[in-house]
Motif scaffolding. Structure first.
Motif, PDB file in Angstrom:
ATOM      1  N   ASP A   1       0.847  -1.192   0.000  1.00  0.00           N
ATOM      2  CA  ASP A   1       0.000   0.000   0.000  1.00  0.00           C
ATOM      3  C   ASP A   1       0.884   1.245   0.000  1.00  0.00           C
TER       4      ASP A   1
ATOM      5  N   GLY B   1      -2.562   3.969  -1.301  1.00  0.00           N
ATOM      6  CA  GLY B   1      -3.672   3.255  -1.914  1.00  0.00           C
ATOM      7  C   GLY B   1      -3.304   2.430  -3.125  1.00  0.00           C
TER       8      GLY B   1
ATOM      9  N   THR C   1      -6.374  -6.787  -2.183  1.00  0.00           N
ATOM     10  CA  THR C   1      -6.065  -5.772  -1.190  1.00  0.00           C
ATOM     11  C   THR C   1      -6.961  -5.969   0.019  1.00  0.00           C
TER      12      THR C   1
ATOM     13  N   THR D   1      -9.150  -4.708   2.934  1.00  0.00           N
ATOM     14  CA  THR D   1      -9.902  -3.505   3.281  1.00  0.00           C
ATOM     15  C   THR D   1     -10.617  -3.735   4.606  1.00  0.00           C
ATOM     16  N   ARG D   2     -10.821  -2.659   5.361  1.00  0.00           N
ATOM     17  CA  ARG D   2     -11.459  -2.777   6.678  1.00  0.00           C
ATOM     18  C   ARG D   2     -12.908  -3.234   6.585  1.00  0.00           C
TER      19      ARG D   2
ATOM     20  N   GLY E   1       1.490   1.807   3.811  1.00  0.00           N
ATOM     21  CA  GLY E   1       0.773   0.965   4.753  1.00  0.00           C
ATOM     22  C   GLY E   1       0.898  -0.504   4.415  1.00  0.00           C
TER      23      GLY E   1
ATOM     24  N   PRO F   1      -1.580  -4.560   4.981  1.00  0.00           N
ATOM     25  CA  PRO F   1      -2.829  -5.117   5.487  1.00  0.00           C
ATOM     26  C   PRO F   1      -2.974  -4.956   6.997  1.00  0.00           C
TER      27      PRO F   1
ATOM     28  N   THR G   1      -1.908  -2.412   8.904  1.00  0.00           N
ATOM     29  CA  THR G   1      -2.349  -1.055   9.221  1.00  0.00           C
ATOM     30  C   THR G   1      -3.766  -0.799   8.718  1.00  0.00           C
ATOM     31  N   ASN G   2      -4.246  -1.662   7.818  1.00  0.00           N
ATOM     32  CA  ASN G   2      -5.626  -1.564   7.335  1.00  0.00           C
ATOM     33  C   ASN G   2      -6.576  -2.474   8.095  1.00  0.00           C
TER      34      ASN G   2
END
Length: 288
Positions: A70, A73, A81, A83-84, A160, A162, A164-165
């Protein structure tokens, strides 16, 4: 900027005249795998391949190189990827690394300039990457890689992972080595106590994988970080064989406009299954 080169390897890195690592541009890699420069195959002096590309479990794993999940983005890791809100999904966010020029070419050393471009084609990072090969003790050799990433986006960039996400323990992104998968998982050990679970996320002085290639050749890889900064280790052994450093283990890394991030490692490539004591001696014998 020059046009991307074909993905045929340039002359391999050599140790005492023996080719041990081929450099590839990644120009032929599918866009969804984040095309990028990498080394493959990397071999022991006995000829056993210790890197893998396009494995069935992670098609975006490409030998060894610099790969980040990342960058503001944009994915330079490839594949899905995290994602939260939706977990791991395929997004149209893949960047690419393009060869610009060779700054130095020698049989045992290459210095390359690369451009990291986002999905819109704009450059985010300019990289100077050095790869060199030299003999080590006890019939092994050492691959040294150094990356110097400069923010050329014209704004602050946020690096970033995964983790940190929102995916704990998945702080991958930085230097990364994918080893060949075989019927039995490799042994994992290091300068600190324990195995994969304990060394994953640690800042151990060195870590190692010791396994057997699908065709039967035993190998050991010993990883030690170089330079002023030591990142946490990202390690996989039971699921698949891979070792990396983490630029964003549990916090993002902010890089100011024009700022530079430098990292490096030395990887001892050996035939046979080394003991922790033997691996430690090889690391201690490395030149400064």
């Amino acid at each position: 900027m020059t046009a991307p080169q074909s993905d045929r390897p340039v002359p391999a890195l050599n140790v005492s005249g023996l080719p041990v690592a081929e450099l590839r541009s990644g120009a032929g890699v599918a866009p969804g795998l984040s095309p990028r420069a990498h080394l493959h195959p990397v071999r022991t002096l006995g000829g056993t391949a210790v890197t893998e590309v396009f494995p069935d479990d992670h098609r975006h794993h490409l030998g060894t190189g610099v790969t980040v999940a990342d960058v503001d983005g944009a994915s330079f890791w490839g594949g899905r990827t995290f994602t939260r809100d939706r977990g791991s999904v395929m997004l149209d966010n893949h960047g690419r690394q393009e060869h610009v020029r060779w700054l130095e070419e020698a049989p045992d050393r290459r210095v390359e300039e690369l451009s990291w471009t986002g999905p819109d084609g704009g450059e985010l990072l300019s990289e100077e990457r050095t790869a060199s090969a030299a003999p080590a003790t006890d019939g092994a050799w050492v691959l040294r890689m150094r990356t110097r990433l400069r923010n050329t986006a014209g704004r602050e960039l946020v690096i970033g992972s995964p983790a940190t996400n929102g995916r704990p323990g998945a702080g991958y992104g930085g230097l990364f080595w994918r080893a060949p998968i075989a019927e039995e998982a490799p042994e994992c050990f290091g300068s600190g106590p324990g195995g994969e679970a304990e060394l994953h996320g640690s800042r151990a002085e060195w870590v190692a994988l010791s396994g057997t290639a699908p065709a039967g050749g035993p190998w050991t890889l010993v990883f030690a970080q170089t330079g002023a900064v030591r990142d946490p280790w990202f390690i996989r052994a039971a699921e698949y064989p891979g070792v990396g450093t983490s630029l964003a283990w549990d916090e993002v890394l902010r890089v100011a406009d024009g700022g530079v991030v430098e990292r490096g490692w030395a990887v001892v490539v050996a035939d046979g299954h080394l003991s922790p004591e033997e691996a430690g001696r090889l690391v201690a014998a490395l030149p400064g």
